[in-house]
Structure formats: C-alpha cells, structure tokens
Design an enzyme around this catalytic site. Sequence first.
Site, PDB file in Angstrom:
ATOM      1  N   CYS A 133     -11.770  34.452 -28.772  1.00  0.00           N
ATOM      2  CA  CYS A 133     -11.588  33.317 -29.673  1.00  0.00           C
ATOM      3  C   CYS A 133     -12.447  32.314 -29.111  1.00  0.00           C
ATOM      4  O   CYS A 133     -12.559  31.677 -27.936  1.00  0.00           O
ATOM      5  CB  CYS A 133     -10.302  32.793 -29.542  1.00  0.00           C
ATOM      6  SG  CYS A 133     -10.146  31.202 -30.376  1.00  0.00           S
ATOM      7  N   CYS A 136     -11.254  28.706 -29.015  1.00  0.00           N
ATOM      8  CA  CYS A 136     -10.061  28.174 -28.082  1.00  0.00           C
ATOM      9  C   CYS A 136     -10.973  28.139 -26.755  1.00  0.00           C
ATOM     10  O   CYS A 136     -10.525  27.273 -25.756  1.00  0.00           O
ATOM     11  CB  CYS A 136      -9.370  29.368 -27.767  1.00  0.00           C
ATOM     12  SG  CYS A 136      -8.785  30.198 -29.264  1.00  0.00           S
ATOM     13  N   ASP A 137     -11.894  28.932 -26.347  1.00  0.00           N
ATOM     14  CA  ASP A 137     -12.445  29.206 -24.868  1.00  0.00           C
ATOM     15  C   ASP A 137     -13.768  28.627 -24.817  1.00  0.00           C
ATOM     16  O   ASP A 137     -14.314  28.406 -23.515  1.00  0.00           O
ATOM     17  CB  ASP A 137     -12.120  30.481 -24.528  1.00  0.00           C
ATOM     18  CG  ASP A 137     -10.745  30.929 -24.367  1.00  0.00           C
ATOM     19  OD1 ASP A 137      -9.911  30.170 -24.165  1.00  0.00           O
ATOM     20  OD2 ASP A 137     -10.500  32.220 -24.588  1.00  0.00           O
TER      21      ASP A 137
END
Length: 304
Positions: A133, A136-137
């Site tokens: 993701c 997200c990261d």
Amino acid sequence: MEKIYDVIIIGGGPAGLSAAVYSSRAKLKTLLFEKAACGGQIIITDLIENYPGFDSGVNGYELAMKLESQAKKFGTDFVFEEIIEINDGKTKIVRTANAQYGAKSLIIAAGTKIRPMGIKGENEFMGKGISYCAVCDAPFFKNKTVAVIGGGDSAVQESVYLSKFAKSVIVIHRRDSFRAAKSLQEKLFSIPNISVKYDCVPLQIKGSQKVEGLIVSNLKTKIQEEIILDGIFVFIGLIPNSEHFQFLKLENGYIITDENMRTSAQGVFACGDIRKKQLRQVVTAASDGACAAISVEHYLDDGL
Ligand code: NAP
C-alpha cells in the site's frame, strides 16, 4: 433471528455500497456486512482520476466515506464483522462468530485481496520494508530507494505516487511492456526519478532487521543481480475473496454472473471485482452494484 432482511450485501467496497444505496433507496430492508472499514481497495488509493464527474480526481477514502454515508442516509444497516458461513436455502442465512442473520436475497460484493509474491523473505520483512500500500507507507520512504513489483495499473499508478516521496523508484516487471493504461504509462515515463527493469522477476529479499536488498533475475539473460534498496512495494494482481462462495459457479475463483448480476444460485447476485468480467474499475463496480440491487427488486417482486 429477529428480522429477515430483503437483501444482505456482503462487502462494503464501491460495488457493495452502490448496491446498498440503490436497494435501500428502493425501500428494501438492506443489511451490509463489512469485515474491516468500508471502501475496499479504494481507501488505499490517493487519487482516482477516472471516476466520472470529478474532473480533478477524487481521493479514494473520501469517495468511500461519501458512499457509506449515502447508504446510511437511505437506511442501510451495517454490521462490521467477518462472515464465517453462508447457508444458501430459500432464506439465505449469514453467520458471523457472534450472530446469524437472514435475508430473502444475497448480493456478494466481497472483492479481491492482494496477491503476495511468495518469495523468500516476503513474510519475514512484512512491515519492515515490504508493503502492499503506497498511500499507507510511502511517507516512510522519504529520500530512499524503493522497488515496485508489477506492470499493471496498480504498479504504475502507485510508482507515480511513490516518486513524490522516494529518491528513486525502480519498477521491476516480468515482461518488456506494461499492461497498465497508456495514460498511466505516459505519466510514469515522464518522471525522472522512476526507472524500469523489464524482463525481471524478484527472487529473494535480503536484509538483517529490515529490507536492504532484492535479488532479481533477468528472464532473458538469466543474470541475477542484487539491487540495494530500502523498500519493496508489491502490486502483482489480486485474488478473489470467494472462499465462502464455493456453492456458486466460479471461474478461476471469480463468480460467473449474467449481465444482470445473477449467479448460478436463485436469489444470489454478485457485483464488483469478485465477478468474472473484463474491466475492474470503481465506475464498473458502482454500475454492477446498481444492477445487482435492481435485479434483487425484480427477484423479490416476480421471483426472476
Ligand atoms: P493486474 O492488472 O492483474 O496486473 C498485475 C501485474 O503484475 C501484471 O503486470 C503482471 O504481469 C504482474 N504479475 C503477476 N503475477 C506476477 C508474479 N508472480 N511476479 C511478478 N509479476 C507478476 O493487477 P493490478 O494492477 O493490481 O490491477 C487489478 C485491477 O484493478 C485491474 O483490473 C486494474 O485495471 C484495476 N485498477 C485500475 C486502476 C485505474 O484505473 N486507475 C488502478 C489500479 C487498479 P503480466 O503483465 O506479465 O501479466
């Protein structure tokens, strides 16, 4: 069971939520199951550029929240629990660990899950440099070097996103051309800190406490090399979440439907990415959801 619903929808991504908007707006008693947060794949998408009506694009999480509140506004009930069993009788019974629910019909919109690479080090370094993701990261990889694995829409789109954070993005693709949409490819090729290694597959992840390198093999030259890097983002496709739906006709795990979203079982409909179809987009998921809800209406009225 206290209450028999007209329809139970399984899955709260764009397909399930659109089905819920249509069915509850049509005054069908609607219950939607979602095991995590609503939105499915789109909550980890920064910018959806091709959803009609949003000429500057729309953030995936925002779109998901709007869909959820629209379904709630029309009266959909939500249960945030995982389904453990389905009984496909005349009344459809859906069981979770805590309760069971009944309905006259079922719409399956359970979507897909991310496909792992299945190579040495992948499990070991999950969350320690391996990610599925970008939204997200990506911020953890500011000014670092990352690899992206894959050549589809997700890999190319997420590489573009990652290039805003990372110093260098190396896309590793097993063929010599991408399958991603041409418009996405053009964007990728215009970004100076993205490079591409074609004809290469990942073999092994190296590192001690966290990811430090990736061994790749060139399928044409058979030469192996280790790329020194800080992170690996994996986008090599999806697996349908069809384990509870083996009672239906499936192809490669995807549910077969007709154009009205009817499956091989009476009163059971499927929509969105879990369905066997050509195009998996938010707009086709939403459209499938609307069709499924209208088909439920016809089924409840006429048994068709
Ligand atoms: P995808 O289209 O199935 O692409 C998967 C990619 O990973 C392919 O390039 C494939 O290579 C490669 N691959 C598969 N298995 C591999 C393995 N074991 N090792 C190395 N590479 C492997 O998956 P996706 O990109 O996640 O997209 C899923 C669906 O969502 C698609 O229908 C897509 O159109 C849609 N989507 C759309 C958008 C958008 O419109 N903006 C964005 C994201 C996703 P080959 O090409 O050689 O098969």
